[in-house]
Design an enzyme around this catalytic site. Structure first.
Site, PDB file in Angstrom:
ATOM      1  N   PRO A 321       0.206  -5.197  -7.953  1.00  0.00           N
ATOM      2  CA  PRO A 321       0.259  -4.135  -7.173  1.00  0.00           C
ATOM      3  C   PRO A 321      -1.102  -3.478  -5.743  1.00  0.00           C
ATOM      4  CG  PRO A 321      -1.611  -4.645  -8.552  1.00  0.00           C
ATOM      5  CD  PRO A 321      -0.890  -6.123  -8.251  1.00  0.00           C
ATOM      6  N   ARG A 323       0.078  -0.239  -4.081  1.00  0.00           N
ATOM      7  CA  ARG A 323      -0.259   0.952  -3.757  1.00  0.00           C
ATOM      8  C   ARG A 323      -1.395   1.910  -5.342  1.00  0.00           C
ATOM      9  NH1 ARG A 323       4.013   3.805  -2.270  1.00  0.00           N
ATOM     10  NH2 ARG A 323       5.091   2.452  -2.797  1.00  0.00           N
ATOM     11  N   CYS A 391       7.105  14.713  19.101  1.00  0.00           N
ATOM     12  CA  CYS A 391       8.256  14.982  19.236  1.00  0.00           C
ATOM     13  C   CYS A 391       9.551  14.689  18.804  1.00  0.00           C
ATOM     14  CB  CYS A 391       8.285  14.451  21.370  1.00  0.00           C
ATOM     15  SG  CYS A 391       6.961  14.883  22.466  1.00  0.00           S
ATOM     16  N   GLU A 392       9.553  15.353  17.609  1.00  0.00           N
ATOM     17  CA  GLU A 392      10.604  15.322  16.514  1.00  0.00           C
ATOM     18  C   GLU A 392      10.211  16.028  14.946  1.00  0.00           C
ATOM     19  OE1 GLU A 392      12.987  12.821  15.245  1.00  0.00           O
ATOM     20  OE2 GLU A 392      12.577  11.726  16.711  1.00  0.00           O
ATOM     21  N   TYR A 421       0.447   2.162   2.725  1.00  0.00           N
ATOM     22  CA  TYR A 421       1.135   2.586   3.573  1.00  0.00           C
ATOM     23  C   TYR A 421       1.497   3.682   4.328  1.00  0.00           C
ATOM     24  CZ  TYR A 421       3.146  -0.753   0.603  1.00  0.00           C
ATOM     25  OH  TYR A 421       2.785  -1.904  -0.413  1.00  0.00           O
TER      26      TYR A 421
HETATM   27  C1  LIG Z   1       6.963  -8.318  -3.554  1.00  0.00           C
HETATM   28  C2  LIG Z   1       6.012  -6.959  -3.668  1.00  0.00           C
HETATM   29  N1  LIG Z   1       4.910  -7.858  -4.251  1.00  0.00           N
HETATM   30  C3  LIG Z   1       4.577  -6.252  -4.702  1.00  0.00           C
HETATM   31  C4  LIG Z   1       4.508  -4.891  -3.514  1.00  0.00           C
HETATM   32  C5  LIG Z   1       3.524  -4.174  -3.691  1.00  0.00           C
HETATM   33  O1  LIG Z   1       4.328  -2.621  -4.343  1.00  0.00           O
HETATM   34  P1  LIG Z   1       3.325  -1.540  -4.427  1.00  0.00           P
HETATM   35  O2  LIG Z   1       2.684  -1.234  -3.295  1.00  0.00           O
HETATM   36  O3  LIG Z   1       4.154  -0.684  -4.853  1.00  0.00           O
HETATM   37  O4  LIG Z   1       2.857  -1.922  -5.872  1.00  0.00           O
HETATM   38  C6  LIG Z   1       5.773  -4.513  -2.715  1.00  0.00           C
HETATM   39  C7  LIG Z   1       6.307  -3.679  -2.230  1.00  0.00           C
HETATM   40  O5  LIG Z   1       7.309  -3.683  -1.201  1.00  0.00           O
HETATM   41  C8  LIG Z   1       6.564  -6.403  -3.166  1.00  0.00           C
HETATM   42  O6  LIG Z   1       7.936  -5.885  -1.883  1.00  0.00           O
END
Ligand SMILES: Cc1ncc(COP(=O)(O)O)c(C=O)c1O
Length: 463
Positions: A321, A323, A391-392, A421
């Site tokens: 995890p 996010r 500028c978008e 992110y």
């Molecule tokens: C291989 C892999 N593991 C874990 C993650 C983390 O995903 P999240 O931040 O959605 O939990 C990603 C995100 O792109 C990933 O590509």
């Protein structure tokens, strides 16, 4: 600005696109605990505080825009994942969501492992003291230099993403006299219920080796033959911002099916399976994420059941995890610069950041909420679009949100759930100076990533 200055206010809802807010929330001053970091609250003076510090003080000390991260919340969420999965499983925090040396230390202290996917993330992890054997190294195009660095450092695992990489890692490990622990990332043909560009387990994509057509089985055959590799497991990551566990159920079924085929063909039971990350968080009050203990229970039950029916020993499970740990722990603090009502449409609120500090809205059509945090207001709600200074015309931070109709230049507004992110995808577009990440805990604040300076910009411009 009073409501009378926004004559179009009450009619705004008529022009909202279907599926978006049709009515303003009952109380614009309320902060939904689902989307805000845990120690965020509104003080009696109306000013929002986090970790006991007011946003006005933070803005004064660190400037705006700034990412404000609730350290206690980060640690609590990391710990909740660790505890939920217990000693028989591993939680690898996905560093791509947001990584800094302070974060690495917190993860180490809370007993989590770390997933990195570049040389830069690897060096950050190692320089902050994360033990190499607790690091997983990912990526669909790791350079030979990155691979060599990871192998020399003795990382716990490299996740192999292509046939070429199987040969490349084996060769590098062998030439260094090592046997590298590896997993193979496969695509199981599951498309998680989420935005197309962030769903990563369907087959038409750059990551992993397809299970379909026997390609994953062939990858296993090759990896098992190579002296430089110790194949410890299979990896699958099915997407992002997922709420529905059924995708994981199908993925686990298919991964365990492969483990069974491997046992039948090679007489080997691989000891590990990684189900990746992708668990969703609440960006708005409409999102209902699951708690880590529910996710752990569900994933463990799925894998155990699948292994029992395949008559396999249950492998050690790991998850990644990103996010779900860091996302909800931070908000972005902005100062309002201009407020532009468009008759019959909406009011454009321009802030001092934008797509350079939050690209997710432009990139994924992501939804966010926003609140006035430097004071309360009893003014009528106005339908607003929070936009940046770039500028978008697609430079949108929050597409549709209600803000008080008296919002004015100089007010502070904050967008919650920006821990993941946002800083990690931040850019210097228009030569913006990327904002600091300010960690707050028990009445103390410190920048764990400082604001960029003009000197930083000019240092790279070597003429
Ligand atoms: C291989 C892999 N593991 C874990 C993650 C983390 O995903 P999240 O931040 O959605 O939990 C990603 C995100 O792109 C990933 O590509």
């Amino acid at each position: 600005m009073s409501r009378s200055a926004h004559p179009a206010g009450p009619r705004h809802a008529d022009v909202l696109p279907e599926g978006h807010y049709s009515a303003p929330p009952a109380d614009l001053n309320a902060l939904d605990s689902k989307v805000w970091a845990r120690t965020v609250e509104r003080g009696e003076d109306g000013v929002v505080t986090v970790g006991g510090i007011s946003v006005t003080q933070l803005a004064e000390e660190y400037g705006t825009p700034a990412y404000v991260l609730d350290e206690a919340d980060f640690r609590a969420r990391a710990q909740a994942w660790r505890t939920a999965f217990g000693a028989d499983a591993d939680v690898f925090y996905a560093g791509k969501a947001f990584l800094s040396r302070a974060v690495v230390r917190w993860l180490h202290e809370e007993g989590l492992n770390l997933d990195v996917c570049s040389g830069g993330e690897l060096v950050t992890a190692l320089s902050a003291g994360m033990p190499a054997d607790r690091i997983a190294f990912h990526g669909n195009n790791k350079s030979p230099q990155e691979i060599e660095r990871a192998v020399r450092a003795d990382v716990g695992r490299i996740v192999l993403d292509s046939f070429q990489e199987i040969a490349r890692v084996a060769h590098i490990a062998q030439s260094l006299g090592k046997r590298q622990r590896v997993q193979i990332r496969i695509t199981v043909g599951v498309e998680a219920h989420t935005h197309e560009f962030i769903a990563t387990a369907h087959e038409d994509q750059k990551f992993g080796i397809p299970l379909a057509g026997g390609q994953a089985a062939e990858a296993v055959r090759r990896a098992l033959q190579l002296d430089g590799l110790e194949l410890i497991g299979i990896h699958s990551h099915i997407g992002s911002q997922i709420f529905d566990m059924s995708g994981f159920e199908v993925a686990a079924h298919r991964v365990v099916g492969l483990l069974k085929d491997i046992r039948d063909e090679h007489g080997v039971e691989l000891p590990e399976i990684d189900l990746g990350g992708g668990l969703g968080i609440a960006y708005t009050s409409d999102d209902d994420p699951r708690e880590p203990h529910e996710i752990a229970k569900s994933l463990t039950e799925i894998v155990t059941r699948e292994c029992e029916s395949a008559k396999l020993r249950t492998p050690r499970i790991s998850v990644e995890p990103g996010r779900a740990i860091v996302g909800p722990t931070a908000f972005t603090l902005y100062e309002v610069g201009t407020v532009k009502p468009l008759e019959g449409l909406r009011t454009y609120v321009s802030v001092d950041g934008g797509m350079s500090d939050n690209i997710r809205t432009a990139l994924y059509d992501a939804e966010y909420t926003v609140a006035l945090v430097s004071r309360t207001s009893d003014a009528e709600p106005m339908l607003a679009r929070v936009v940046g200074k770039h500028c978008e015309s697609g430079d949108i931070v929050v597409k549709d949100a209600f803000l008080p109709g008296d919002l004015a230049p100089g007010d502070l507004i904050a967008v919650p759930a920006t821990g993941a992110y946002c800083r990690s995808m931040a850019s210097n577009y228009n030569h913006a100076l990327r904002p600091p990440v300010v960690a707050v805990r028990e009445g103390e604040a410190r920048a764990i990533v400082r604001r960029e300076t003009e000197e930083d910009l000019l240092r790279l411009d070597v003429g």
